[in-house]
Design a protein around this motif. Structure first.
Motif, PDB file in Angstrom:
ATOM      1  N   THR A   7      33.595   4.686  14.336  1.00 14.72           N
ATOM      2  CA  THR A   7      34.892   5.393  15.337  1.00 14.72           C
ATOM      3  C   THR A   7      35.394   6.792  14.459  1.00 14.72           C
ATOM      4  O   THR A   7      35.633   6.480  13.448  1.00 14.72           O
ATOM      5  N   MET A   8      35.706   7.702  15.394  1.00 17.09           N
ATOM      6  CA  MET A   8      36.381   8.898  14.470  1.00 17.09           C
ATOM      7  C   MET A   8      37.562   9.128  15.527  1.00 17.09           C
ATOM      8  O   MET A   8      37.453   9.273  16.755  1.00 17.09           O
ATOM      9  N   TRP A   9      38.483   9.725  14.682  1.00 10.08           N
ATOM     10  CA  TRP A   9      39.627  10.250  15.453  1.00 10.08           C
ATOM     11  C   TRP A   9      39.982  11.697  14.781  1.00 10.08           C
ATOM     12  O   TRP A   9      39.825  11.973  13.694  1.00 10.08           O
ATOM     13  N   THR A  34      39.757  14.494  10.223  1.00 13.13           N
ATOM     14  CA  THR A  34      38.918  13.694  10.984  1.00 13.13           C
ATOM     15  C   THR A  34      38.952  12.197  10.049  1.00 13.13           C
ATOM     16  O   THR A  34      38.392  12.130   9.126  1.00 13.13           O
ATOM     17  N   ARG A  37      36.231   5.106  11.056  1.00 14.16           N
ATOM     18  CA  ARG A  37      36.317   3.782  10.692  1.00 14.16           C
ATOM     19  C   ARG A  37      34.934   3.164  10.818  1.00 14.16           C
ATOM     20  O   ARG A  37      34.299   3.400  11.890  1.00 14.16           O
ATOM     21  N   TRP A  47      37.499   2.593   5.807  1.00 14.93           N
ATOM     22  CA  TRP A  47      38.131   4.064   6.443  1.00 14.93           C
ATOM     23  C   TRP A  47      37.510   5.134   5.449  1.00 14.93           C
ATOM     24  O   TRP A  47      37.637   4.856   4.310  1.00 14.93           O
ATOM     25  N   ARG A  66      32.977  16.439  13.159  1.00 16.31           N
ATOM     26  CA  ARG A  66      32.804  15.658  14.085  1.00 16.31           C
ATOM     27  C   ARG A  66      31.540  15.820  14.976  1.00 16.31           C
ATOM     28  O   ARG A  66      30.962  14.838  15.057  1.00 16.31           O
ATOM     29  N   VAL A 357      45.805   1.745  13.712  1.00 19.71           N
ATOM     30  CA  VAL A 357      44.847   2.402  14.741  1.00 19.71           C
ATOM     31  C   VAL A 357      45.649   2.839  15.920  1.00 19.71           C
ATOM     32  O   VAL A 357      45.396   3.958  16.403  1.00 19.71           O
ATOM     33  N   PRO A 363      40.727   7.161  20.244  1.00 15.77           N
ATOM     34  CA  PRO A 363      39.459   8.006  19.270  1.00 15.77           C
ATOM     35  C   PRO A 363      38.762   9.044  19.894  1.00 15.77           C
ATOM     36  O   PRO A 363      38.832   9.351  21.274  1.00 15.77           O
ATOM     37  N   VAL A 366      33.423   6.902  19.871  1.00 13.08           N
ATOM     38  CA  VAL A 366      32.933   5.686  19.268  1.00 13.08           C
ATOM     39  C   VAL A 366      31.448   5.437  19.465  1.00 13.08           C
ATOM     40  O   VAL A 366      30.834   5.945  20.497  1.00 13.08           O
TER      41      VAL A 366
END
Length: 375
Positions: A7-9, A34, A37, A47, A66, A357, A363, A366
């Motif tokens: 998962t990336m934010w 970025t 997880r 992380w 990303r 989170v 996010p 995912v």
């Protein structure tokens, strides 16, 4: 143990004040970070963070991080994150180059390895205790008076080593600025003059043979070969930074006698796995090294401090904490922080930083086995 999800934010990290590189050519007001997880079937997650210092500094940028992770994810799902060399080979096969993309994944896998072994990263990286690391300030380019004022502010916060941005098209002005800064220093402080590739070799030689400094000269010219030419004609020690990416770059720098030290930045080199290889090489050839990441929150800073802490003291220079320049703190109170000029790595297993989170928001993407979900 297998990776079952990534998962990336995306998070904007505004700076407390604009940051100028030499000559006033590059101005930064916020960073594009970025967070990643990596989840496993053993209910252990790791992380990582990748945060290039703007898109005009080096060939790296947030959207590229990303996009690259989206390319890598299918090949990583189902792999054992504890097998760090195998993870890196998988990433290099799936996406040659683009090292800055891979660093967050590599960092997250180190975090997982630490958690499952019950060991903090500084111990996995070869340290025997959580040694505190001296940290340096970062002084943006400006007039002599402006830069000296910033150095005095940093001194009051415990910094005794400073990195000051210099360089431009006027050698006489650079000579005067460096001389003014040196004259204003207290006996217990020193400055690394970070030119950030701004000088041609002739200008570098002219400036540096007309000043006396007690610190380092960092990346005086654009290329490794130009820096090597300068190193042969000055007395100050040279530290290389932006021209070094791969192990082969560092090997060539040593063969050319281009420097006495380097900056080891995991984000630029593809993560902790490759940064550790370069660190070990640097120790073997007698370099002194500065450990920091390209940018990011205290999460990215902490990974670099783990590597610095595990490095022999004789080879370790002061590190830099990017989060000191941020107007936001996505991991408040966690990780390596400046305490009277020093930062210590956490002693908890793994990285020792666990983002909230909920605070990261929705996010960006995912990835699970066989599918991708973009909110």
């Amino acid at each position: 143990m297998k990776i079952i999800g990534i998962t990336m934010w995306q998070l904007d990290l505004p700076l407390t004040r604009p940051y100028w590189l030499p000559g006033g050519l590059l101005k930064f007001e916020k960073l594009d970070s970025t967070f990643v997880r990596v989840d496993t079937d053993a209910d252990v997650s790791g992380w990582g963070e990748s945060c290039p210092w703007g898109n005009t500094y080096l060939p790296a940028h947030g959207p590229g991080v990303r996009a690259g992770i989206a390319t890598l994810a299918p090949s990583l799902l189902g792999q054992d994150p504890r097998s760090l060399e195998a993870i890196n080979r998988t990433m290099d096969t799936a996406l040659p180059g683009h090292l800055y993309v891979k660093s967050a994944i590599d960092m997250a896998c180190w975090d997982i390895l630490g958690k499952v072994t019950g060991m903090p990263l500084w111990q996995l990286l070869g340290g025997t205790e959580a040694n505190s690391v001296a940290v340096n300030s970062s002084i943006t380019a400006g007039t002599s008076d402006e830069m000296i004022a910033l150095i005095r502010d940093a001194y009051s916060e415990g910094y005794r080593t400073h990195s000051a941005e210099v360089g431009g098209s006027d050698p006489v002005a650079d000579i005067a600025r460096i001389q003014s800064i040196e004259a204003a220093l207290k006996p217990d402080e020193k400055v690394t003059y970070d030119v950030n590739r701004a000088w041609l070799p002739a200008v570098a030689i002219q400036v540096l043979n007309n000043v006396s400094v007690r610190g380092w000269i960092e990346q005086p010219c654009e290329t490794l070969q130009q820096c090597a030419q300068v190193a042969q004609r000055i007395i100050q020690p040279i530290m290389l930074d932006e021209c070094l990416h791969t192990f082969e770059d560092h090997l060539l720098a040593w063969r050319l006698g281009a420097c006495e030290g380097v900056k080891v930045k995991p984000n630029r080199m593809g993560g902790l796995t490759k940064a550790r290889q370069i660190r070990d090489f640097g120790v073997s050839v007698g370099w002194q090294m500065h450990f920091a990441d390209l940018g990011g929150s205290a999460l990215a800073d902490t990974a670099a401090i783990h590597l610095a802490s595990s490095t022999p003291a004789a080879n370790r220079l002061a590190s830099w904490l990017c989060h000191h320049h941020l107007a936001v703190d996505p991991v408040p109170g966690q990780g390596a922080r400046n305490i009277d000029g020093f930062a210590a790595p956490p002693t908890a297993p793994g990285l020792g930083v666990e983002p909230d989170v909920a605070a990261l928001g929705i996010p960006a993407s995912v990835f699970h086995k066989g599918r991708r979900h973009d909110p």
